[in-house]
Design an enzyme around this catalytic site. Structure first.
Site, PDB file in Angstrom:
ATOM      1  N   HIS A  39       9.382  -3.483   3.591  1.00  0.00           N
ATOM      2  CA  HIS A  39       8.960  -3.717   2.196  1.00  0.00           C
ATOM      3  C   HIS A  39      10.177  -4.007   1.315  1.00  0.00           C
ATOM      4  O   HIS A  39      10.127  -4.855   0.427  1.00  0.00           O
ATOM      5  CB  HIS A  39       8.263  -2.473   1.629  1.00  0.00           C
ATOM      6  CG  HIS A  39       6.967  -2.135   2.282  1.00  0.00           C
ATOM      7  ND1 HIS A  39       6.804  -1.019   3.061  1.00  0.00           N
ATOM      8  CD2 HIS A  39       5.761  -2.751   2.242  1.00  0.00           C
ATOM      9  CE1 HIS A  39       5.557  -0.968   3.481  1.00  0.00           C
ATOM     10  NE2 HIS A  39       4.901  -1.998   3.005  1.00  0.00           N
ATOM     11  N   MET A  48       0.845  -1.197   0.000  1.00  0.00           N
ATOM     12  CA  MET A  48       0.000   0.000   0.000  1.00  0.00           C
ATOM     13  C   MET A  48       0.882   1.249   0.000  1.00  0.00           C
ATOM     14  O   MET A  48       0.442   2.340   0.349  1.00  0.00           O
ATOM     15  CB  MET A  48      -0.931  -0.007   1.210  1.00  0.00           C
ATOM     16  CG  MET A  48      -1.931  -1.156   1.145  1.00  0.00           C
ATOM     17  SD  MET A  48      -3.501  -0.806   1.918  1.00  0.00           S
ATOM     18  CE  MET A  48      -3.009  -0.569   3.607  1.00  0.00           C
ATOM     19  N   ASP A  57       2.356  -9.073   9.152  1.00  0.00           N
ATOM     20  CA  ASP A  57       0.905  -9.237   9.019  1.00  0.00           C
ATOM     21  C   ASP A  57       0.622 -10.729   8.910  1.00  0.00           C
ATOM     22  O   ASP A  57       0.218 -11.243   7.868  1.00  0.00           O
ATOM     23  CB  ASP A  57       0.405  -8.472   7.793  1.00  0.00           C
ATOM     24  CG  ASP A  57       0.596  -6.979   7.952  1.00  0.00           C
ATOM     25  OD1 ASP A  57       0.050  -6.404   8.898  1.00  0.00           O
ATOM     26  OD2 ASP A  57       1.340  -6.386   7.149  1.00  0.00           O
TER      27      ASP A  57
HETATM   28  O1  PAF Z   1      -0.179  -5.622   3.573  1.00  0.00           O
HETATM   29  C1  PAF Z   1      -0.601  -4.689   2.854  1.00  0.00           C
HETATM   30  O2  PAF Z   1       0.047  -3.688   2.644  1.00  0.00           O
HETATM   31  C2  PAF Z   1      -1.980  -4.829   2.219  1.00  0.00           C
HETATM   32  O3  PAF Z   1      -2.870  -5.437   3.075  1.00  0.00           O
HETATM   33  C3  PAF Z   1      -1.957  -5.530   0.855  1.00  0.00           C
HETATM   34  C4  PAF Z   1      -1.540  -6.984   0.983  1.00  0.00           C
HETATM   35  C5  PAF Z   1      -1.005  -4.823  -0.086  1.00  0.00           C
HETATM   36  C6  PAF Z   1      -3.345  -5.507   0.221  1.00  0.00           C
HETATM   37  O4  PAF Z   1      -3.793  -4.206   0.032  1.00  0.00           O
END
Ligand code: PAF
Length: 287
Positions: free
Chosen positions: A37, A30, A156
């Site tokens: 990331h 996102m 997550d």
């Molecule tokens: O983890 C995230 O940033 C979001 O939940 C994802 C997997 C990109 C879906 O929008």
């Protein structure tokens, strides 16, 4: 690096990559990228020829009153961080897919993907409808980008479990990779939402990791009763961040997400805590 915004162009680019015999590694995000990331992007680059990073703040996974409108956005910075993670050579072929919300969810959109049981507990219970939004956007991203490999973060944890089940149940021919949580020096799990914290909040946000680490140490010293661990974790949170609001602390089996009373191999502890009004989540495998 190519920035693609239209679904059709992304589909055409994915077809071309596959047609040339190259593999695609997808990292859905996102945006507002951080080192966590970047580690997913590096992993995807190791496992596939071409990396596609999607940057899309997905409205359907935010509930009413949640932070969709204020969610931090920085597309320029994201592109720079993707390039930095990949290095010159891999960055040249990489693609950032940044679609518009109206193209993903046209006005008459009405098709949703739901993983029924795994989506109901923990985050799903605290944020009704959240996982329906996550599974639907990720299924769409799979359909549009046709990845061979996809990489998600363990931070997550429930999301990774729900999406892994969706990938299997819907028969996507995608290798599903879960990469370890990346932490700040003091243990705070990296998250785009950490940007909401002021200095004191940032310091007190360590309460999540401290409490998890305490639980893991207690387990290592022979405590297996989750009621004892829960009591101690709450005490650590209170001592580190007196104003914290614990949303939940859960002890579950890693794969099934079923609650456990006694810690055994494969038990994971996950928690959600509001620190100075910012809702943070974290988890740690206890045994
Ligand atoms: O983890 C995230 O940033 C979001 O939940 C994802 C997997 C990109 C879906 O929008």
């Amino acid at each position: 690096m190519q920035i693609i915004r239209s679904i059709r162009s992304m589909q055409a680019a994915a077809r071309k990559i596959a047609g040339s015999g190259k593999t695609i590694g997808l990292v859905p995000t996102m945006g507002y990228l951080h080192r966590g990331h970047q580690s997913l992007i590096v992993r995807a680059a190791k496992l596939a020829d071409v990396v596609i990073a999607s940057v899309f703040v997905n409205p359907s996974q935010f509930g009413p009153g949640e932070d969709f409108k204020t969610y931090p956005r920085d597309e320029k910075g994201d592109i720079a961080r993707i390039a930095e993670a990949l290095g010159k050579k891999k960055a040249r072929t990489a693609i950032v897919f940044a679609p518009k919300a109206i193209d993903i969810y046209p006005d008459d959109f009405e098709t949703w993907v739901t993983v029924e049981k795994l989506s109901q507990t923990l985050e799903g219970k605290a944020r009704p409808g959240h996982f329906r939004g996550v599974t639907t956007i990720v299924a769409k991203l799979f359909n549009i980008t046709r990845p061979d490999v996809v990489v998600f973060g363990l931070k997550d944890y429930q999301q990774a479990m729900v999406l892994s089940r969706m990938t299997r149940d819907l028969g996507y021919p995608i290798k599903f990779v879960i990469a370890p949580t990346v932490r700040e020096k003091d243990g705070l799990a990296m998250s785009s939402r950490n940007a909401y914290l002021d200095d004191l909040g940032r310091w007190e946000a360590t309460c999540l990791y401290y409490s998890l680490r305490t639980a893991r140490e207690m387990v290592r010293s022979g405590v297996a009763d989750t009621r004892v661990l829960l009591r101690e974790m709450k005490a650590v949170i209170k001592a580190t961040c007196p104003s914290a609001n614990v949303d939940y602390i859960a002890f579950t089996d890693f794969k099934t997400l079923k609650p456990v009373k006694t810690v055994t191999t494969g038990t994971i502890c996950s928690l959600a805590v509001r620190v100075h009004g910012v809702r943070l989540i974290d988890n740690l495998k206890l045994a």
